[in-house]
Design an enzyme around this catalytic site. Structure first.
Site, mmCIF file in Angstrom:
data_model
loop_
_atom_site.group_PDB
_atom_site.id
_atom_site.type_symbol
_atom_site.label_atom_id
_atom_site.label_comp_id
_atom_site.label_asym_id
_atom_site.label_seq_id
_atom_site.Cartn_x
_atom_site.Cartn_y
_atom_site.Cartn_z
ATOM 1 N N LYS A 33 10.603 60.741 -7.526
ATOM 2 C CA LYS A 33 9.749 61.611 -6.424
ATOM 3 C C LYS A 33 9.682 60.748 -5.160
ATOM 4 C CE LYS A 33 7.048 64.556 -9.482
ATOM 5 N NZ LYS A 33 5.644 65.105 -9.842
ATOM 6 N N LEU A 38 -5.862 75.539 -4.430
ATOM 7 C CA LEU A 38 -4.620 75.662 -3.725
ATOM 8 C C LEU A 38 -3.932 76.582 -4.425
ATOM 9 C CD1 LEU A 38 -4.050 71.875 -2.948
ATOM 10 C CD2 LEU A 38 -5.237 73.412 -1.584
ATOM 11 N N GLY A 43 1.386 94.202 -13.324
ATOM 12 C CA GLY A 43 2.751 93.346 -13.261
ATOM 13 C C GLY A 43 3.173 93.055 -14.624
ATOM 14 N N CYS A 67 -1.172 76.590 -13.506
ATOM 15 C CA CYS A 67 -2.431 76.587 -13.704
ATOM 16 C C CYS A 67 -3.164 77.514 -14.571
ATOM 17 C CB CYS A 67 -3.046 76.883 -12.235
ATOM 18 S SG CYS A 67 -2.782 75.341 -11.008
ATOM 19 N N LYS A 72 -2.438 77.229 -18.528
ATOM 20 C CA LYS A 72 -2.981 76.132 -19.148
ATOM 21 C C LYS A 72 -4.299 75.966 -18.788
ATOM 22 C CE LYS A 72 -2.596 72.611 -15.604
ATOM 23 N NZ LYS A 72 -4.149 71.959 -15.556
#
Length: 461
Positions: free
Chosen positions: A35, A154, A272, A279, A282
């Protein structure tokens, strides 16, 4: 302020980039060297609208850099944000091994006082354990540790705007000094002393964010409580959709009116094929495990999870009714990411749907504007197309699994002409039923009745 961010995934990169954007000197690190190499090369390991520009601008301004050695990052700063992953264990508990590794790193490498801030989503009382671990590992006697909880809210796809223009900032602290230091970190956000670097519906907001100071335990609980409630809203909307289909009602009309009640709100009240991402699934499991250990019967959340798990069954059954036999049929799937404006396929309903269709013997071709690379890495046997039009060519049906704006704007006449059978199953209610039927499609959606059902319910059959 000099700040280190440990963890350079979705939360860590947004946090680090935006902290630099509001004026801090930030260093980001990660245990995954690959990364850091990608970031040092000027690229991103994730797709998040607006983030690439924020990171490039602040690297050029020397406010943001990436560090290959986590120990050097710890030594460089007085404030350390923990933004590592807490994936689910097989029993549903959150895996806190990465948190423990950071505690060991900080405890052994710190020299001088350090404010350690939990940004990762963790179960309540993790902060207390973090304090103990820092104390155990920090035996050199030269470091003093204070711990705070600062849960992130977020949303992938709008994360930069969410950080810079939040509706609330929650800080869990145990002393006045920590509260003051946290306030100083976020002062530019609270006072909006910067120009928003992106164009987003949430950037800028008129109202300043709420500054909410709680205990550490409360701050940790707030994050799980928020995500679990959102999961409940989605599952409730999906159950309403199933009922609407049976009654000949339109779920879009129902939730639009229900959501106008300010006590309920329109956000996340959408039908849907279920929620996904890293997020909600879990966090829902971890919250249920936490409640179970505390002796609290939170079966309400278990039922929300069960409803979500059945959404793929519901969609596949719709497809089976339309096609009669799935084995051997060519099905195009539009969307791989769990939501639009991200390349994240973790716990994606779209991927779960594809696996189910393949198990049924269907031949699946898929396309996504951003998630193709990650999907091919994780599922190398999946057949993908270079465009939505390629996926539709010769298909017996096309399923919309992710509500990308690009899919709404397709040339649907061209899509119809290239399909073997003009059948659309809109799993996200992205398109207009009337417009699709006018183009000659057989069109099915979620919670919006077929004309046959509407006719029978109205008694005019």
């Amino acid at each position: 302020m000099k700040i280190s961010v440990v963890g350079s995934g979705y939360v860590g990169l947004v946090t680090g980039g935006c902290l630099a954007e509001i004026g801090h000197e930030v260093v980001c690190t990660d245990s995954d060297l690959a990364k850091i190499e990608i970031l040092e090369a000027g690229q991103l390991p994730i797709y998040e609208p607006g983030l690439e520009g924020v990171i490039a601008q602040n690297r050029q301004a020397k406010r943001l850099r990436f560090e290959r050695e986590p120990a050097n990052a710890v030594a460089a700063s007085d404030v350390i944000f923990i933004c590592v992953g807490t994936p689910p264990l097989p029993n549903g508990d959150a895996d806190l091994s990465a948190i423990d590794s950071v505690a060991r790193l900080v405890g052994t490498e710190a020299r001088g006082p350090k404010l350690v801030i939990e940004k990762s989503t963790v179960p309540a009382q993790t902060g207390q354990q973090l304090k103990r671990q820092l104390s155990m590992y920090g035996r050199n006697g030269t470091a003093e540790f204070r711990v705070a909880s600062n849960p992130e809210f977020l949303r992938e796809g709008t994360a930069v705007g969410d950080f810079l223009h939040p509706d609330r900032i929650v800080v869990g602290v145990e002393d006045e000094l920590t509260e003051k230091q946290m306030h100083e970190i976020y002062r530019p956000v609270l006072e909006q002393r910067f120009t928003c670097p992106i164009h987003s519906p949430s950037c800028p907001k008129v109202d300043p964010p709420a500054w909410m100071v709680t205990t550490i335990n409360s701050a940790e609980l707030i994050k799980h409580a928020s995500n679990s409630f959102l999961a409940l809203k989605i599952s409730y909307a999906n159950m309403l959709a199933d009922l609407a289909e049976k009654l000949g009602a339109d779920i879009e009309e129902v939730v639009r009116a229900v959501g106008k009640d300010p006590r309920i709100g329109e956000s996340f009240l959408r039908a849907g094929i279920g929620f996904g991402g890293f997020c909600l699934p879990k966090d829902l499991q971890a919250f249920m495990r936490l409640a179970h250990r505390c002796g609290v019967d939170f079966s309400l959340l278990k039922e929300a999870e069960n409803i979500n798990n059945r959404r793929i069954d519901h969609l596949v059954e719709k497809l089976r009714r339309a096609l009669w036999v799935l084995r051997g049929k060519q099905i195009g799937v539009l969307g791989l990411a769990f939501k639009p404006n991200t390349d994240d396929i973790r716990f994606s309903p779209a991927v779960a749907l594809i696996e189910r269709l393949k198990a049924e013997g269907a031949r699946v071709h898929a396309y996504d504007p951003e998630a193709m690379e990650k999907t091919c890495e994780a599922h190398p046997d999946l057949q993908v197309g270079a465009s939505a039009y390629e996926v539709a060519h010769g298909a017996d049906a096309v399923v919309i699994a992710t509500e990308w704006k690009q899919f709404r704007e397709l040339d649907w006449q061209r899509m119809r002409d290239s399909m073997a059978r003009p059948l659309i199953l809109d799993g996200r209610n992205l398109l207009s039923p009337n417009e699709m039927k006018a183009l000659g499609f057989e069109y099915h959606s979620m919670g919006r009745p077929d004309e046959e059902v509407r006719t029978m319910v109205n008694g005019t059959a």
